[in-house]
Design an enzyme around this catalytic site. Structure first.
Site, PDB file in Angstrom:
ATOM      1  N   ASP A 197     -10.460  28.939  -9.047  1.00  0.00           N
ATOM      2  CA  ASP A 197     -10.494  30.350  -9.440  1.00  0.00           C
ATOM      3  C   ASP A 197     -10.837  31.210  -8.213  1.00  0.00           C
ATOM      4  OD1 ASP A 197     -11.001  32.844 -10.475  1.00  0.00           O
ATOM      5  OD2 ASP A 197     -12.189  32.130 -12.173  1.00  0.00           O
ATOM      6  N   TYR A 237     -10.247  39.248 -20.313  1.00  0.00           N
ATOM      7  CA  TYR A 237     -10.318  40.496 -19.543  1.00  0.00           C
ATOM      8  C   TYR A 237     -10.635  41.690 -20.448  1.00  0.00           C
ATOM      9  CZ  TYR A 237      -8.331  37.999 -15.591  1.00  0.00           C
ATOM     10  OH  TYR A 237      -8.137  37.116 -14.554  1.00  0.00           O
TER      11      TYR A 237
HETATM   12  P1  NAD Z   1     -12.360  42.087 -13.618  1.00  0.00           P
HETATM   13  O1  NAD Z   1     -12.400  42.095 -12.125  1.00  0.00           O
HETATM   14  O2  NAD Z   1     -11.049  42.045 -14.308  1.00  0.00           O
HETATM   15  O3  NAD Z   1     -13.165  43.384 -14.142  1.00  0.00           O
HETATM   16  C1  NAD Z   1     -14.471  43.661 -13.700  1.00  0.00           C
HETATM   17  C2  NAD Z   1     -15.312  44.154 -14.845  1.00  0.00           C
HETATM   18  O4  NAD Z   1     -14.941  45.495 -15.189  1.00  0.00           O
HETATM   19  C3  NAD Z   1     -15.139  43.344 -16.131  1.00  0.00           C
HETATM   20  O5  NAD Z   1     -16.397  42.799 -16.499  1.00  0.00           O
HETATM   21  C4  NAD Z   1     -14.630  44.366 -17.139  1.00  0.00           C
HETATM   22  O6  NAD Z   1     -15.112  44.133 -18.441  1.00  0.00           O
HETATM   23  C5  NAD Z   1     -15.158  45.642 -16.569  1.00  0.00           C
HETATM   24  N1  NAD Z   1     -14.545  46.892 -17.029  1.00  0.00           N
HETATM   25  C6  NAD Z   1     -13.267  47.184 -17.340  1.00  0.00           C
HETATM   26  N2  NAD Z   1     -13.147  48.481 -17.724  1.00  0.00           N
HETATM   27  C7  NAD Z   1     -14.394  49.019 -17.640  1.00  0.00           C
HETATM   28  C8  NAD Z   1     -14.913  50.320 -17.889  1.00  0.00           C
HETATM   29  N3  NAD Z   1     -14.137  51.322 -18.314  1.00  0.00           N
HETATM   30  N4  NAD Z   1     -16.232  50.504 -17.698  1.00  0.00           N
HETATM   31  C9  NAD Z   1     -17.043  49.525 -17.295  1.00  0.00           C
HETATM   32  N5  NAD Z   1     -16.603  48.275 -17.034  1.00  0.00           N
HETATM   33  C10 NAD Z   1     -15.296  48.032 -17.217  1.00  0.00           C
HETATM   34  O7  NAD Z   1     -13.272  40.926 -14.195  1.00  0.00           O
HETATM   35  P2  NAD Z   1     -13.642  39.527 -13.564  1.00  0.00           P
HETATM   36  O8  NAD Z   1     -14.958  39.627 -12.926  1.00  0.00           O
HETATM   37  O9  NAD Z   1     -12.489  39.039 -12.743  1.00  0.00           O
HETATM   38  O10 NAD Z   1     -13.788  38.652 -14.863  1.00  0.00           O
HETATM   39  C11 NAD Z   1     -12.768  38.623 -15.835  1.00  0.00           C
HETATM   40  C12 NAD Z   1     -13.114  37.757 -17.008  1.00  0.00           C
HETATM   41  O11 NAD Z   1     -13.008  36.379 -16.667  1.00  0.00           O
HETATM   42  C13 NAD Z   1     -14.530  37.926 -17.494  1.00  0.00           C
HETATM   43  O12 NAD Z   1     -14.539  37.871 -18.894  1.00  0.00           O
HETATM   44  C14 NAD Z   1     -15.257  36.746 -16.937  1.00  0.00           C
HETATM   45  O13 NAD Z   1     -16.406  36.405 -17.661  1.00  0.00           O
HETATM   46  C15 NAD Z   1     -14.181  35.719 -17.064  1.00  0.00           C
HETATM   47  N6  NAD Z   1     -14.400  34.565 -16.217  1.00  0.00           N
HETATM   48  C16 NAD Z   1     -14.483  33.342 -16.823  1.00  0.00           C
HETATM   49  C17 NAD Z   1     -14.709  32.222 -16.062  1.00  0.00           C
HETATM   50  C18 NAD Z   1     -14.806  30.876 -16.711  1.00  0.00           C
HETATM   51  O14 NAD Z   1     -15.005  29.915 -16.054  1.00  0.00           O
HETATM   52  N7  NAD Z   1     -14.687  30.757 -17.993  1.00  0.00           N
HETATM   53  C19 NAD Z   1     -14.847  32.335 -14.697  1.00  0.00           C
HETATM   54  C20 NAD Z   1     -14.732  33.589 -14.108  1.00  0.00           C
HETATM   55  C21 NAD Z   1     -14.499  34.707 -14.886  1.00  0.00           C
END
Ligand code: NAD
Length: 379
Positions: free
Chosen positions: A129, A227
């Site tokens: 990832d 997401y």
């Molecule tokens: P991202 O970069 O897509 O987004 C960053 C954050 O912005 C997110 O937490 C999102 O909810 C938030 N966001 C969107 N619109 C917003 C708004 N209007 N105001 C405030 N916040 C807002 O996210 P990411 O860090 O790449 O993570 C994406 C998803 O993948 C998450 O759910 C994360 O927990 C998940 N994830 C899972 C694993 C796993 O192993 N299962 C590993 C990594 C990430």
């Protein structure tokens, strides 16, 4: 089968896709590795270190000869794709939602392109990832940058010359980058508030020491892939209203809000900037995908109503040594998924959800359903 790691062509890219350690891991799978001469020189990994790990070091144009898979951080230049062998594979950040030209280029050249952005965010895919690995490094660096630029200390200090109050940091968007920013700011002694539209985040942010701002948005939720969903205009208005007080209190605001494959939501408007304290510093992580802050400009520091806004197009590249180590490990993780022991080759098995998720082109076709849909029927 040979894995080839060329240098990055974009001069703004400081990260690389292989370290001597990752070369050893690839060799241990049974594959050959060739790296371009000078690949890791700037990060303290001379050619000799790659050679010692078992790679051949190749200079100039012959790098792509006999390549089975080419891995890099950034996408290739469009005219470079023609130099990749037909039937080879390419893995890297490809920005496929915005780079139709590149996607078509890969298909025309008969190269199987894999986009690291499209790796599913599942537990099984964690090792490869690359979005997470790079968001993590960026989350750390944004706080370090803010601490350096703020002109105010982060921790509370009681000294005979006066008491310094802790810096107030507001983190908007607490995914991987935002959570790492919270953890880093906490270690520096700041007082932290956080907000995210996904309800699951509250507990995670609080466990790292942030106070979560409760704003009742009604149903916000997340997509099947985990997401954030885009907010309705009414929800956006509620979010803005709910955040104003925290923005007025903050010394530093770190914005990382993103919507997968879409432009970033505009969260801090010009009107909101006007209400903030002059001298407040905003770090806008989303600047490359349109920005969370109205008026932020990539790779510039702009002052808007006395508020300074910094958005860099390559935050993880500022910590290039560790960002490269993590990314190189992600590439090894991908190769482990693709590697077929029996034939000692890399195989694209689309029954595997990870391969199906990140594979964009194959045998002259655009095969990724998400990208095909976005590109319309022409794909
Ligand atoms: P991202 O970069 O897509 O987004 C960053 C954050 O912005 C997110 O937490 C999102 O909810 C938030 N966001 C969107 N619109 C917003 C708004 N209007 N105001 C405030 N916040 C807002 O996210 P990411 O860090 O790449 O993570 C994406 C998803 O993948 C998450 O759910 C994360 O927990 C998940 N994830 C899972 C694993 C796993 O192993 N299962 C590993 C990594 C990430």
């Amino acid at each position: 089968m040979k894995v080839v790691i060329p240098k990055e062509k974009d001069p703004a890219e400081t990260r690389i896709a292989a370290t001597p350690e990752s070369v050893t891991a690839i060799k241990n799978l049974g594959l050959e590795v060739a790296v371009e001469a000078g690949l890791g020189e700037h990060l303290g990994w001379p050619d000799a270190a790659y050679e010692k790990a078992g790679a051949s070091v190749v200079g100039g144009d012959s790098i792509y000869e006999g390549a089975g898979l080419i891995a890099r951080v950034r996408p290739p230049e469009p005219d470079e794709i023609a130099r990749f062998p037909r039937g080879s594979m390419y893995a890297g950040f490809l920005d496929p939602f915005n780079r139709e030209d590149l996607v078509r280029g890969f298909a025309e050249a008969g190269v199987a392109a894999m986009s690291m952005e499209m790796v599913p965010r599942t537990t099984r895919a964690q090792k490869l990832d690359a979005l997470s690995s790079q968001h993590n490094i960026a989350g750390y660096y944004m706080v370090v940058l803010a601490a350096e630029r703020l002109g105010k200390a982060f921790p509370m200090m009681a000294t005979p010359s006066g008491v310094i109050q802790p810096a107030r940091v507001l983190v908007i968007g607490a995914g991987v980058a935002g959570l790492q920013a919270i953890a880093t700011a906490k270690r520096l002694g700041a007082r932290i508030e956080a907000f995210d539209t996904r309800p699951a985040v509250k507990e995670q942010a609080e466990s790292l020491g942030a106070k979560f701002i409760d704003i009742d948005l009604g149903e916000s939720g997340e997509t099947e892939g985990g997401y954030a969903k885009e907010l309705t205009p009414e929800q956006q208005a509620k979010q803005r209203e709910g955040m104003v007080k925290a923005l007025e209190r903050a010394n530093v605001v770190i914005t990382t809000a993103a919507l997968f494959g879409r432009p970033a939501p505009k969260i801090i408007t010009d009107e909101m900037l006007e209400r903030m304290k002059p001298g407040t510093l905003i770090i806008d992580y989303a600047v490359s995908s349109g920005g969370n802050v109205e008026g932020s400009v990539a790779d510039e520091e702009v002052t808007l109503h006395g508020v300074r806004v910094i958005g860099l197009s390559n935050f993880p590249g500022r910590v290039a040594f560790d960002a490269s180590r993590m990314y190189a490990n992600n590439i090894v993780g991908l190769l482990q998924i693709l590697h077929d022991k029996e034939s000692n080759t890399l195989v694209l098995n689309t029954d595997d959800d990870i391969v199906a998720g990140c594979l964009i082109t194959r045998d002259g076709e655009i095969v990724n359903t998400v990208i095909r849909e976005r590109m319309g029927q022409n794909a």
